[in-house]
Design an enzyme around this catalytic site. Structure first.
Site, PDB file in Angstrom:
ATOM      1  N   GLY A   1       0.821  -1.207   0.000  1.00 27.32           N
ATOM      2  CA  GLY A   1       0.000   0.000   0.000  1.00 27.32           C
ATOM      3  C   GLY A   1       0.856   1.259   0.000  1.00 27.32           C
ATOM      4  N   LEU A   2       0.150   2.383   0.010  1.00 25.05           N
ATOM      5  CA  LEU A   2       0.847   3.676  -0.045  1.00 25.05           C
ATOM      6  C   LEU A   2       1.173   4.086   1.397  1.00 25.05           C
ATOM      7  CD1 LEU A   2       1.830   5.790  -1.995  1.00 25.05           C
ATOM      8  CD2 LEU A   2      -0.380   6.903  -1.889  1.00 25.05           C
ATOM      9  N   HIS A   3       2.124   3.356   2.018  1.00 25.66           N
ATOM     10  CA  HIS A   3       2.445   3.718   3.403  1.00 25.66           C
ATOM     11  C   HIS A   3       3.833   4.342   3.448  1.00 25.66           C
ATOM     12  CE1 HIS A   3       4.867   0.180   5.145  1.00 25.66           C
ATOM     13  NE2 HIS A   3       5.155   0.379   3.907  1.00 25.66           N
ATOM     14  N   ALA A   4       4.513   4.224   4.597  1.00 29.42           N
ATOM     15  CA  ALA A   4       5.649   5.092   4.874  1.00 29.42           C
ATOM     16  C   ALA A   4       6.638   5.293   3.716  1.00 29.42           C
ATOM     17  CB  ALA A   4       6.389   4.588   6.102  1.00 29.42           C
TER      18      ALA A   4
ATOM     19  N   ALA B   1       5.021   6.107   0.343  1.00 30.00           N
ATOM     20  CA  ALA B   1       4.381   7.413   0.511  1.00 30.00           C
ATOM     21  C   ALA B   1       5.425   8.519   0.488  1.00 30.00           C
ATOM     22  CB  ALA B   1       3.597   7.448   1.823  1.00 30.00           C
TER      23      ALA B   1
END
Lengths: 697, 89
Positions: free
Chosen positions: B13-16, B19
């Site tokens: 996913g679009l995490h740390a 992102a």
């Protein structure tokens, strides 16, 4: 089970650097029994920290890792008075959150981060943490914002398939259990939708059907309002009121969008309605569930949409676009309103010619164009119509078709002006277009009267006038002045040079034969294949359809060949991709093969967009081969001289195409060329692609 | 106003980290770029907290919007970025 306990709070965090500080925080997880091996866990955090430091602007650090040493998703909070450098550009971190998730608990991890980030965007959350004096206070502050089992967020997580896998044994287990009644017993929903596309011919109806079928398959009832050129049967207020969610699959602004205010809405382009209808229905389901649990959303959306209501006519002009884009949008608005007139008139005239050939032989079309409604001889069809005479029927079709064609330039001009100035533009635009047509300035003249009329109307309607006059501005003053100024200018100054230009263009097109015709075919074909329904494709298409207007009722005008070339070229890409997926399925993914089946029908119907799913995945190879294949077809049609006077329709208007066998030959040739190239490029590059993927890392 | 819809390809996913890369790229465009999940309020794509708060997971769609000169090109490059599995790189 909570993410954070009092044991997992360090109010006075020290440490020479972030690694040491992380270790101190990690020890708390060992103490609370959530970490089985500190060294393994610290190594995992450090690995993540080395690829990219996790410091965030505003004095925040979020070291995090998934680790086999972790038994349940956990947060450890540390506060440092002096700050510890966590790699953020704006300074050291004072609030540190160590996020730990079990290996394989990727989803739990992903539930914590967004909530934490959302909380950190609030000033009072950070202030409260900075001011907290006891561990219990911190636990309370953090838990209020970052819990896995928040009722509002839970349904959203619950709909993700993999959330269920994570659920067992983790904190999400609670969430899953709580929301199970909602998630496991899907109610049958009432859905409504609106579909629309620029031409209003095919996509609008295909998307509507796609959505209705997908909704049915999911056990819901759905009603779609098709805002296409066939006119729309509006949804009733009761149907909208009863709807649980709304799906807009549209390329034109939704008419009267205010009707749907306060409903959960899925808002996408029309293509999604065709290609991904089941996903849209799933999104609508999820939204409806979310909104049921949080009534404030409906209120907020209703308030946001307050006062927004659309007129019944729509333009394609977006706010804030650049000048070039805006001019294109003006012209496309005009073209999209003109197309139904072209379609009706063109097909009526084509049918009339076919009938007249049956009735009168070879010379039928030449004889039939003599019919009219005003003369005093036998060619006045209004006075001499005979039900039993085939010639009469042919003449009837011709006269109606010709009348429809008489509106092409006025409608084009009128709706260009409408796009610029809204309703006040209609009068100067339509009247100006009619003047341009009468002067013989053709569609070029229509473009000029449309833009001129629109700009003048917009200028006049922006005048600041006395209150007394304001009431009569829209009905009298604006139409009067804007028509007089713009059309007066056109007749006295602009009209004649534009007529000369039109004559030159027509004689160039008429005189065009051999090599130059083929070159035009190549250019138009390549444009059609280049972006498959995008702006370049639409420019070529608009060129062809406006050409139809110039061709009028002529039987063998070059513009008719151009229309044939453009339509054939626009059919190449989807058909070739359909062919490629059936001869070499191995080169394509499962969804692409499915798409390939649909592409047969889309291509046959002259919907270039059918190839977009392929081009989106592999633009270079698909578009380069599409340009070549479409150019081949365009050139061949110009060479063979097939003609077409319907602006759309694909193989369904085959009987209306002059020399349709050669038209088909040209189409097949282009399809074979493109399919061959795309298969060759994909086979050559299949192993390269893998190398590519690793090389760009 | 330019708009793009893209599916998140990063496997977690679009995490740390993904992102952060995305935010850096969005900031480098020099434009006002916003990112949203379909139907939700957009957030500033140049704010790491905003993007993380979005919580976009693998396979979910996000809508990017930008305004100004070169907005189309900028969005195309951001779309290309999100279409890669940043986490595996």
């Amino acid at each position: 089970m909570s993410l954070i306990t009092e044991e997992q709070v360090v109010l006075d965090l020290t440490g020479a650097d972030r690694h040491e500080a992380t270790r101190l925080l990690g020890e708390r997880l060992v103490a609370s029994g959530r970490c089985t091996d500190l060294d393994t866990f610290i190594a995992d955090v450090r690995k993540r920290e080395e690829t990219m430091a996790t410091g965030l602007p505003g004095g925040i650090g979020i070291p995090h890792a998934r680790s086999t040493a972790i038994t349940e998703p956990s947060l450890v909070f540390g506060r440092s008075a002096n700050g510890i450098d966590w790699g953020a550009k704006d300074g050291p971190a004072t609030l540190i959150f160590l996020i730990a998730a079990p290996e394989g608990g990727g989803d739990a991890h992903m539930q914590m981060l967004p909530k934490l980030a959302r909380a950190l965007m609030k000033k009072d959350f950070k202030a409260a943490l900075a001011a907290a004096t006891t561990e219990a206070e911190v636990v309370r502050i953090v838990s209020a914002e970052v819990e896995l089992d928040q009722p509002v967020a839970a349904p959203a997580e619950g709909r993700m398939a993999h959330a269920a896998e994570v659920g067992a044994g983790l904190a999400t287990g609670t969430a899953a259990a709580e929301t199970a009644p909602l998630a496991d017993a899907p109610r049958s929903l009432n859905l409504v939708g609106v579909t629309s596309c620029p031409t209003g011919i095919a996509h609008t109806y295909m998307a509507a059907e796609g959505l209705e079928n997908a909704a049915k398959a999911a056990g819901h009832t759905m009603k779609v309002e098709t805002q296409g050129s066939a006119g729309s049967k509006p949804l009733t207020a009761a149907e909208i009121a009863a709807a649980d969610a709304v799906i807009f699959a549209h390329d034109l602004p939704v008419k009267d969008a205010g009707r749907f205010a306060g409903k959960p809405t899925v808002d996408v382009g029309v293509k999604k309605g065709i290609s991904e209808a089941p996903a849209l229905v799933a999104q609508a389901e999820a939204l409806a569930a979310e909104w049921r649990n949080d009534p404030s959303k409906a209120a907020a959306a209703a308030a946001a949409a307050g006062g927004a209501s659309g007129g019944s006519l729509v333009s394609k002009v977006e706010e804030g676009a650049g000048l070039g884009t805006r001019i294109r949008q003006w012209l496309m608005t005009g073209v999209s309103y003109m197309i139904p007139f072209v379609a009706a008139g063109g097909i009526l005239i084509a049918l009339s010619f076919m009938l007249s050939q049956v009735a009168l032989g070879e010379e039928g079309p030449i004889e039939i164009v003599k019919y009219n409604l005003t003369s005093t001889d036998q060619y006045n069809i209004a006075q001499n119509f005979s039900v039993t005479s085939l010639t009469s029927w042919a003449a009837l079709l011709f006269v109606i078709g010709a009348a429809s064609f008489g509106f092409l330039v006025p409608i084009l001009s009128g709706f260009i002006a409408f796009a610029i100035a809204d309703r006040p533009g209609l009068v100067p635009g339509i009247v100006g277009g009619s003047v341009a047509a009468t002067m013989g300035a053709g569609f070029l003249g229509g473009l000029v009267t449309g833009i001129l009329g629109g700009l003048v109307a917009r200028w006049v309607s922006n005048w600041k006038v006395a209150k007394g006059v304001r009431g009569i501005m829209p009905v009298v003053v604006i139409p009067l002045l804007s028509s007089f100024i713009s059309i007066g200018l056109f007749i006295t100054v602009l009209g004649r040079p534009i007529k000369a230009l039109t004559d030159a263009l027509n004689s160039w097109l008429t005189g065009m034969s051999g090599a130059s015709a083929i070159i035009l075919g190549i250019i138009l074909g390549a444009m059609m294949g280049f972006d498959l329904g995008g702006p370049v494709n639409k420019v070529a298409y608009a060129f062809a359809t406006t050409g139809l207007a110039a061709a009028g009722a002529a039987t063998d005008a070059p513009q008719l060949k151009i229309m044939a070339a453009v339509m054939a070229a626009g059919m190449v890409a989807p058909l070739a991709m359909a062919l490629a997926t059936s001869v070499r399925p191995k080169l394509f993914s499962e969804p692409e093969r499915e798409n390939g089946k649909a592409a047969w029908l889309l291509g046959a119907s002259f919907i270039s967009e059918g190839a977009i799913p392929f081009a989106a995945v592999d633009p270079v190879r698909v578009i380069s081969s599409s340009v070549v294949g479409s150019a081949v077809t365009g050139a061949l049609v110009m060479l063979f001289g097939s003609t077409l006077r319907a602006p759309h329709g694909g193989i369904w208007v085959l009987p209306l195409i002059g020399n349709f066998l050669l038209f088909l030959l040209a189409l097949v040739a282009g399809v074979l060329v493109m399919a061959t190239i795309v298969v060759a490029l994909k086979s050559r590059d299949t192993h390269l692609a893998e190398v590519d993927a690793t090389a760009t890392v | 106003m330019a708009t793009r819809t893209v599916t998140i390809a990063s496997s977690v996913g679009l995490h740390a980290r993904p992102a952060a890369l995305f935010v850096e790229a969005a900031s480098n465009t020099g434009l006002d770029v916003e990112i949203a999940k379909p139907g939700e309020d957009p957030v500033d794509a140049t704010s790491i907290l905003g993007v993380m708060a979005l919580g976009a997971k693998y396979g979910e769609e996000v809508v990017l919007t930008a305004e100004g000169d070169g907005a189309d090109e900028a969005l195309d490059s951001l779309v290309a970025l999100l279409s890669r599995d940043l986490d595996a790189e």
